[in-house]
Design a protein around this motif. Structure first.
Motif, PDB file in Angstrom:
ATOM      1  N   GLY A  41       2.484  -2.980  17.517  1.00 38.39           N
ATOM      2  CA  GLY A  41       3.042  -1.434  17.129  1.00 38.39           C
ATOM      3  C   GLY A  41       2.958  -0.690  18.229  1.00 38.39           C
ATOM      4  N   TYR A  42       3.764   0.805  17.853  1.00 42.09           N
ATOM      5  CA  TYR A  42       3.753   1.733  18.921  1.00 42.09           C
ATOM      6  C   TYR A  42       2.377   1.974  19.676  1.00 42.09           C
ATOM      7  N   ASP A  43       1.312   1.859  18.714  1.00 42.43           N
ATOM      8  CA  ASP A  43       0.015   2.199  19.271  1.00 42.43           C
ATOM      9  C   ASP A  43      -0.579   1.029  20.233  1.00 42.43           C
ATOM     10  N   LYS A  44       0.052   0.198  20.335  1.00 40.25           N
ATOM     11  CA  LYS A  44      -0.701  -1.038  21.023  1.00 40.25           C
ATOM     12  C   LYS A  44      -0.007  -1.398  22.411  1.00 40.25           C
ATOM     13  N   LYS A  45      -0.317  -0.375  23.270  1.00 37.71           N
ATOM     14  CA  LYS A  45       0.034  -0.581  24.539  1.00 37.71           C
ATOM     15  C   LYS A  45      -0.571  -1.439  25.458  1.00 37.71           C
ATOM     16  N   ILE A  46       0.306  -2.330  26.182  1.00 39.99           N
ATOM     17  CA  ILE A  46      -0.518  -3.285  27.032  1.00 39.99           C
ATOM     18  C   ILE A  46      -0.727  -2.614  28.584  1.00 39.99           C
ATOM     19  N   ASN A  47      -1.863  -2.803  29.077  1.00 41.02           N
ATOM     20  CA  ASN A  47      -2.124  -2.201  30.349  1.00 41.02           C
ATOM     21  C   ASN A  47      -2.587  -3.166  31.198  1.00 41.02           C
ATOM     22  N   VAL A  48      -1.743  -3.310  32.439  1.00 43.50           N
ATOM     23  CA  VAL A  48      -1.902  -4.353  33.492  1.00 43.50           C
ATOM     24  C   VAL A  48      -2.428  -3.550  34.871  1.00 43.50           C
ATOM     25  N   PRO A  49      -3.649  -3.647  35.081  1.00 51.63           N
ATOM     26  CA  PRO A  49      -3.823  -3.293  36.727  1.00 51.63           C
ATOM     27  C   PRO A  49      -3.307  -4.196  37.617  1.00 51.63           C
ATOM     28  N   VAL A  50      -2.686  -3.591  38.859  1.00 50.63           N
ATOM     29  CA  VAL A  50      -2.196  -4.317  39.697  1.00 50.63           C
ATOM     30  C   VAL A  50      -2.902  -3.851  41.212  1.00 50.63           C
ATOM     31  N   GLN A  51      -3.442  -4.499  42.039  1.00 47.28           N
ATOM     32  CA  GLN A  51      -3.843  -4.124  43.289  1.00 47.28           C
ATOM     33  C   GLN A  51      -2.968  -4.526  44.270  1.00 47.28           C
ATOM     34  N   ILE A  52      -2.541  -3.456  44.871  1.00 49.43           N
ATOM     35  CA  ILE A  52      -1.431  -3.487  46.141  1.00 49.43           C
ATOM     36  C   ILE A  52      -2.444  -3.443  47.493  1.00 49.43           C
ATOM     37  N   ILE A  76      15.397  -6.275  23.407  1.00 46.81           N
ATOM     38  CA  ILE A  76      14.246  -5.481  23.302  1.00 46.81           C
ATOM     39  C   ILE A  76      14.341  -4.382  24.202  1.00 46.81           C
ATOM     40  N   PHE A  77      13.845  -3.165  23.806  1.00 48.72           N
ATOM     41  CA  PHE A  77      13.411  -2.126  24.159  1.00 48.72           C
ATOM     42  C   PHE A  77      12.436  -1.811  24.626  1.00 48.72           C
ATOM     43  N   VAL A  78      11.829  -1.330  25.874  1.00 46.14           N
ATOM     44  CA  VAL A  78      10.484  -1.047  26.089  1.00 46.14           C
ATOM     45  C   VAL A  78      10.355   0.078  27.161  1.00 46.14           C
ATOM     46  N   LEU A  79       9.114   0.867  27.058  1.00 41.89           N
ATOM     47  CA  LEU A  79       8.709   1.737  28.167  1.00 41.89           C
ATOM     48  C   LEU A  79       7.800   1.325  28.868  1.00 41.89           C
ATOM     49  N   ILE A  80       8.125   1.382  30.282  1.00 44.68           N
ATOM     50  CA  ILE A  80       7.226   0.725  31.349  1.00 44.68           C
ATOM     51  C   ILE A  80       6.838   2.092  32.169  1.00 44.68           C
ATOM     52  N   HIS A  81       5.514   2.445  32.024  1.00 43.50           N
ATOM     53  CA  HIS A  81       4.818   3.355  32.729  1.00 43.50           C
ATOM     54  C   HIS A  81       4.111   2.962  34.013  1.00 43.50           C
ATOM     55  N   GLN A  82       4.226   3.628  35.056  1.00 34.55           N
ATOM     56  CA  GLN A  82       3.435   3.168  36.244  1.00 34.55           C
ATOM     57  C   GLN A  82       2.672   4.308  36.538  1.00 34.55           C
ATOM     58  N   LYS A  83       1.248   4.039  36.876  1.00 33.91           N
ATOM     59  CA  LYS A  83       0.306   5.069  37.094  1.00 33.91           C
ATOM     60  C   LYS A  83      -0.423   4.710  38.206  1.00 33.91           C
ATOM     61  N   ALA A  84      -0.774   5.780  38.902  1.00 35.66           N
ATOM     62  CA  ALA A  84      -1.705   5.535  40.284  1.00 35.66           C
ATOM     63  C   ALA A  84      -2.443   6.934  40.412  1.00 35.66           C
ATOM     64  N   LYS A  85      -3.562   6.886  40.884  1.00 31.97           N
ATOM     65  CA  LYS A  85      -4.316   8.004  41.265  1.00 31.97           C
ATOM     66  C   LYS A  85      -3.536   8.773  42.619  1.00 31.97           C
ATOM     67  N   GLY A  86      -3.267   9.932  42.483  1.00 34.25           N
ATOM     68  CA  GLY A  86      -2.599  10.746  43.400  1.00 34.25           C
ATOM     69  C   GLY A  86      -1.135  10.286  43.643  1.00 34.25           C
ATOM     70  N   VAL A  87      -0.451   9.707  42.815  1.00 33.66           N
ATOM     71  CA  VAL A  87       0.808   9.316  42.918  1.00 33.66           C
ATOM     72  C   VAL A  87       1.639   9.797  41.290  1.00 33.66           C
ATOM     73  N   LYS A  88       2.716  10.239  41.472  1.00 30.38           N
ATOM     74  CA  LYS A  88       3.400  10.716  40.377  1.00 30.38           C
ATOM     75  C   LYS A  88       3.640   9.667  39.284  1.00 30.38           C
ATOM     76  N   THR A  89       3.349   9.543  37.989  1.00 29.77           N
ATOM     77  CA  THR A  89       3.630   8.837  37.032  1.00 29.77           C
ATOM     78  C   THR A  89       5.167   8.435  36.887  1.00 29.77           C
ATOM     79  N   ILE A  90       5.530   7.106  36.872  1.00 27.31           N
ATOM     80  CA  ILE A  90       7.072   6.749  36.749  1.00 27.31           C
ATOM     81  C   ILE A  90       6.977   6.024  35.340  1.00 27.31           C
ATOM     82  N   THR A  91       7.858   6.458  34.603  1.00 33.61           N
ATOM     83  CA  THR A  91       8.312   5.965  33.133  1.00 33.61           C
ATOM     84  C   THR A  91       9.747   5.578  33.176  1.00 33.61           C
TER      85      THR A  91
END
Length: 161
Positions: A41-52, A76-91
């Motif tokens: 469902g749209y409400d079931k977003k998958i979150n994956v933390p990545v340590q660089i 399939i179409f997906v939205l991928i959001h990349q988030k990090a503290k102090g960095v602009k979110t990329i969608t």
């Protein structure tokens, strides 16, 4: 005779250890999250933390997907959001082809399931070291999207070959 047995045992141990070293995993992360009841469902977003830890390296990023043979679409179409503290979110909105025009699946099949690792960023340089969270959401017309078994992310450093 016991000496020969010991040598054979030692050779087998060395071969096994060599084989394990050859299979060394170099991915920073390679995880999949099961989709409950195969209904994403749209409400079931998958979150994956990545340590660089090394932002000077280049990375390849893959969208992981597994679906059943009853999946109704060739893409399939997906939205991928990349988030990090102090960095602009990329969608990004991405479309991934899953089948040939004749309906044959592109993924590797096992029984009724088809698996994919679909490259969506090649030679990507993260802005800085730190923890990034990737949020993946389905962006098809169907809600929920049926016959999706699991979804995930793989991030691996580009080898210097």
């Amino acid at each position: 005779m016991q000496n020969k047995g010991w040598r054979l045992y030692a050779v087998l141990i060395v071969l096994i250890l060599s084989g394990l070293q050859g299979c060394e995993e170099n991915a920073v992360v390679d995880v999949n999250t099961s989709i409950e009841n195969g209904s994403w469902g749209y409400d079931k977003k998958i979150n994956v933390p990545v340590q660089i830890t090394d932002a000077s390296k280049l990375y390849n990023l893959y969208f992981n997907l597994r679906h059943t043979s009853q999946y109704q679409y060739s893409n399939i179409f997906v939205l991928i959001h990349q988030k990090a503290k102090g960095v602009k979110t990329i969608t990004e909105r991405r479309e991934f082809k899953l089948a040939y025009p004749d309906g044959e699946w592109l993924g590797s099949g096992t029984g009724n399931f088809y698996s994919y690792q679909l490259l969506f960023r090649k030679d990507y340089k993260f802005p800085s070291a730190g923890t990034y969270t990737f949020e993946i959401e389905q962006n098809m017309r169907d809600n929920p999207l049926k016959e999706v078994i699991d979804v995930g992310l793989r991030v691996e450093p580009v080898s210097a070959n």
